[in-house]
Design an enzyme around this catalytic site. Structure first.
Site, PDB file in Angstrom:
ATOM      1  N   SER A 256       0.852  -1.183   0.000  1.00 27.67           N
ATOM      2  CA  SER A 256       0.000   0.000   0.000  1.00 27.67           C
ATOM      3  C   SER A 256       0.892   1.239   0.000  1.00 27.67           C
ATOM      4  O   SER A 256       2.062   1.151  -0.383  1.00 27.67           O
ATOM      5  CB  SER A 256      -0.925  -0.048   1.224  1.00 27.67           C
ATOM      6  OG  SER A 256      -1.913   0.942   1.138  1.00 27.67           O
ATOM      7  N   ASN A 257       0.376   2.375   0.403  1.00 25.27           N
ATOM      8  CA  ASN A 257       1.184   3.599   0.431  1.00 25.27           C
ATOM      9  C   ASN A 257       0.727   4.486   1.582  1.00 25.27           C
ATOM     10  O   ASN A 257      -0.183   4.131   2.329  1.00 25.27           O
ATOM     11  CB  ASN A 257       1.087   4.315  -0.922  1.00 25.27           C
ATOM     12  CG  ASN A 257      -0.342   4.685  -1.238  1.00 25.27           C
ATOM     13  OD1 ASN A 257      -0.954   5.499  -0.553  1.00 25.27           O
ATOM     14  ND2 ASN A 257      -0.905   4.058  -2.266  1.00 25.27           N
ATOM     15  N   ARG A 258       1.338   5.636   1.719  1.00 22.44           N
ATOM     16  CA  ARG A 258       1.154   6.462   2.916  1.00 22.44           C
ATOM     17  C   ARG A 258      -0.063   7.376   2.862  1.00 22.44           C
ATOM     18  O   ARG A 258      -0.244   8.210   3.755  1.00 22.44           O
ATOM     19  CB  ARG A 258       2.410   7.301   3.153  1.00 22.44           C
ATOM     20  CG  ARG A 258       3.587   6.480   3.630  1.00 22.44           C
ATOM     21  CD  ARG A 258       4.847   7.327   3.705  1.00 22.44           C
ATOM     22  NE  ARG A 258       4.643   8.564   4.429  1.00 22.44           N
ATOM     23  CZ  ARG A 258       5.435   9.623   4.331  1.00 22.44           C
ATOM     24  NH1 ARG A 258       6.470   9.594   3.533  1.00 22.44           N
ATOM     25  NH2 ARG A 258       5.186  10.718   5.030  1.00 22.44           N
TER      26      ARG A 258
ATOM     27  N   ALA B  86      -4.652   7.679  -3.901  1.00 20.47           N
ATOM     28  CA  ALA B  86      -3.301   7.222  -4.240  1.00 20.47           C
ATOM     29  C   ALA B  86      -3.419   5.738  -4.604  1.00 20.47           C
ATOM     30  O   ALA B  86      -3.240   4.857  -3.760  1.00 20.47           O
ATOM     31  CB  ALA B  86      -2.373   7.429  -3.056  1.00 20.47           C
TER      32      ALA B  86
END
Ligand code: CTP
Length: 210
Positions: A21-23, A88
């Site tokens: 995943s991402n931030r 995102a």
């Protein structure tokens, strides 16, 4: 007006206990949804997994993966006036999902990645686009050049760029600084402010674009 907004990260599963995943916290997308609702607009909010309460009166669609977000966006296009794709979305996902937990005794796994479908580009490529299309560009360098390339490549009406390398801004933060790019016009800078205040200013500008 009716807004469709995507927000938050996506999660691409590797095995039953792991994902990539991402931030993204979802704060910017949720703030835009709230600002649109406060201005009297209708909102469909398609959200990846975030730790934020649903804005009251938003029509929520919760998704996990990029594929689910793609399908949810395409299933909710009817009647929208503007699509703001703030999520995102993971650019790549594992080529295969391991149905069993990958055990460390087998050594470091080599994971093959395949691209996800680009939701923003898929909307830009629709033959009959009856709504405004707004993309986001999170960049660490060459903000304007990259944002303008995205405008063209993904056939958007607007790209909103933010510099995610600036300390205290962007990802996970409560503040941001945005530049709005439209074709053939100089960028409109919305200087550093809370995501709530930026969202209000953005909704005002976007809803006047009809
Ligand atoms: N986006 C999307 N679907 C994807 C990937 C991105 O809808 N699979 C959207 C995001 O919501 C955002 C914009 O595209 O509006 C951001 O694009 P980004 O991921 O930064 O751009 P890329 O063209 O993937 O490029 P790069 O990695 O070169 O920055």
């Amino acid at each position: 007006m009716k807004f469709l907004i995507t927000a938050g990260p996506t999660r691409e599963p590797i095995d039953p206990v792991r994902y990539i995943s991402n931030r993204s916290s979802g704060k910017m997308g949720y703030a835009i949804a709230q600002a649109a609702l406060d201005a009297g607009h209708e909102v469909v909010l398609i959200s990846g997994p975030v730790a934020l309460p649903a804005p009251p009166r938003a029509q929520m669609v919760r998704v996990t993966t990029a594929d689910e977000m793609y399908d949810a966006v395409h299933a909710n296009l009817v009647g929208i006036d503007i699509a703001v794709l703030c999520a995102a979305v993971a650019d790549f996902k594992p080529a295969a999902f391991s149905p069993h937990k990958i055990k460390k005794k087998l050594g470091a796994p080599i994971i093959e990645w395949v691209p996800t479908r680009d939701i923003l580009a898929s909307l830009g490529a629709l033959p009959e686009k009856y709504f405004r299309l707004v993309g986001f560009a999170a960049e660490t360098e060459d903000l304007e050049k990259n944002a303008r390339e995205k405008l063209k490549k993904k056939q958007c009406d607007v790209v909103i760029a933010n510099d995610v390398s600036a300390p205290g801004l962007g990802f996970e933060s409560d503040e941001n600084e945005l530049t709005i790019y439209l074709p053939y016009q100089s960028g409109i800078v919305l200087p550093r402010a809370s995501k709530g205040d930026l969202a209000k200013a953005l909704v005002k500008i976007l809803s006047a674009m009809q």
